[in-house]
Design an enzyme around this catalytic site. Structure first.
Site, short mmCIF file in Angstrom:
data_model
loop_
_atom_site.label_atom_id
_atom_site.label_comp_id
_atom_site.label_asym_id
_atom_site.label_seq_id
_atom_site.Cartn_x
_atom_site.Cartn_y
_atom_site.Cartn_z
N GLY A 152 30.47 -31.49 -41.05
CA GLY A 152 29.95 -31.89 -42.35
C GLY A 152 30.88 -31.33 -43.40
N CYS A 204 33.88 -28.56 -36.11
CA CYS A 204 34.49 -28.94 -37.39
C CYS A 204 34.05 -28.02 -38.55
CB CYS A 204 34.18 -30.41 -37.65
SG CYS A 204 35.46 -31.18 -38.62
N ARG A 251 41.55 -25.47 -43.26
CA ARG A 251 40.67 -26.60 -43.62
C ARG A 251 41.49 -27.86 -43.88
NH1 ARG A 251 36.90 -26.04 -48.48
NH2 ARG A 251 36.05 -27.93 -47.57
N ILE A 278 37.78 -35.79 -37.91
CA ILE A 278 37.43 -36.32 -39.22
C ILE A 278 37.70 -35.24 -40.28
CG2 ILE A 278 35.61 -37.31 -40.67
CD1 ILE A 278 34.23 -38.18 -38.05
N ARG A 279 38.72 -35.46 -41.06
CA ARG A 279 39.15 -34.45 -42.05
C ARG A 279 39.01 -33.04 -41.46
NH1 ARG A 279 37.86 -33.58 -46.80
NH2 ARG A 279 35.65 -34.01 -46.88
N HIS A 298 34.89 -33.71 -33.00
CA HIS A 298 33.45 -34.01 -32.95
C HIS A 298 33.02 -34.53 -31.59
CE1 HIS A 298 32.31 -33.66 -37.23
NE2 HIS A 298 33.57 -33.95 -37.46
N GLU A 322 30.23 -34.65 -30.39
CA GLU A 322 28.92 -35.32 -30.49
C GLU A 322 29.06 -36.78 -30.90
OE1 GLU A 322 30.24 -33.36 -32.66
OE2 GLU A 322 29.73 -33.99 -34.69
N1 GLN Z 1 36.64 -31.18 -44.18
C1 GLN Z 1 35.38 -30.56 -43.88
C2 GLN Z 1 35.32 -29.13 -44.44
O1 GLN Z 1 36.29 -28.62 -44.89
C3 GLN Z 1 35.12 -30.55 -42.39
C4 GLN Z 1 35.05 -31.96 -41.90
C5 GLN Z 1 34.09 -32.18 -40.77
O2 GLN Z 1 33.23 -31.37 -40.46
N2 GLN Z 1 34.21 -33.34 -40.18
O3 GLN Z 1 34.29 -28.53 -44.42
#
Ligand code: GLN
Length: 186
Positions: A47, A79, A106, A133-134, A169, A171
């Site tokens: 998240g 993540c 990050r 994802i990021r 991820h 999940e």
């Molecule tokens: N970019 C988010 C962060 O810095 C992490 C991304 C993710 O959990 N998919 O918190």
């Protein structure tokens, strides 16, 4: 055995679905009172780590969760969850739980190229799908932490005592082996 999934923000529902597939009991932890239910393991989902950190503090869940992690509660963090566990962030001044001796970067893949899918080897599990994802990656781990996975020379999974932190991820892919491994470790 019951797993608590931190459910204040982010991709918590997907963890629950995977645990259902594995016939594991779980509870979503949304508020302080939910922490009264005894759990044998904890999942910190992906998240936005800044939002999760802020909400956990506002909901008075931060300190009790940190104490449980420090006391040895098994944790699977994905993540943003990994960012919450990290003792240090290389590109951010925040520290959240800070219980895992790893330095985490990050948004390590940049914001443009931040999301991708690959397959890679994960220690004790084998080759698995990996959706980023990021995502963060781990710049360094302390000597007593175990590196579990690397992609393109970057550490994307590590374990330290009761804590397992993963950049991607598991999940979101229909492969339950990481969660199965976590349950086996409990
Ligand atoms: N970019 C988010 C962060 O810095 C992490 C991304 C993710 O959990 N998919 O918190």
């Amino acid at each position: 055995m019951r797993i608590g999934i931190v459910a204040v923000q982010g991709a918590f529902a997907e963890h629950g679905k995977l645990l259902e597939k594995l016939n594991a009991d779980y509870i979503e932890l949304r508020k302080k009172e939910d922490l009264k239910t005894a759990i044998d393991g904890l999942i910190l989902p992906g998240g936005e780590s800044t939002v999760q950190g802020k909400l956990l503090r506002e909901l008075d869940m931060f300190a009790p969760l940190k104490a449980e992690i420090q006391e040895g509660l098994p944790v699977l963090a994905t993540c943003a969850g990994l960012i919450l566990l990290a003792e240090k962030l290389s590109n951010d001044d925040h520290v959240y739980f800070g219980t895992m001796p790893v330095t985490v970067r990050r948004n390590a893949y940049g914001r443009q190229l931040g999301s991708f899918h690959t397959r890679g080897r994960f220690a004790h599990v084998g080759e698995i799908p990996m959706t980023f994802i990021r995502a963060p990656y781990i710049d360094s781990v302390s000597e007593d932490a175990e590196i579990l996975a690397q992609v393109d020379g970057h550490i994307v999974g590590a374990a330290y005592k009761n804590q397992m932190g993963i950049s991607f991820h598991p999940e979101l892919d229909c492969d339950p082996r990481i969660h199965q491994m976590f349950l086996n470790r409990i």
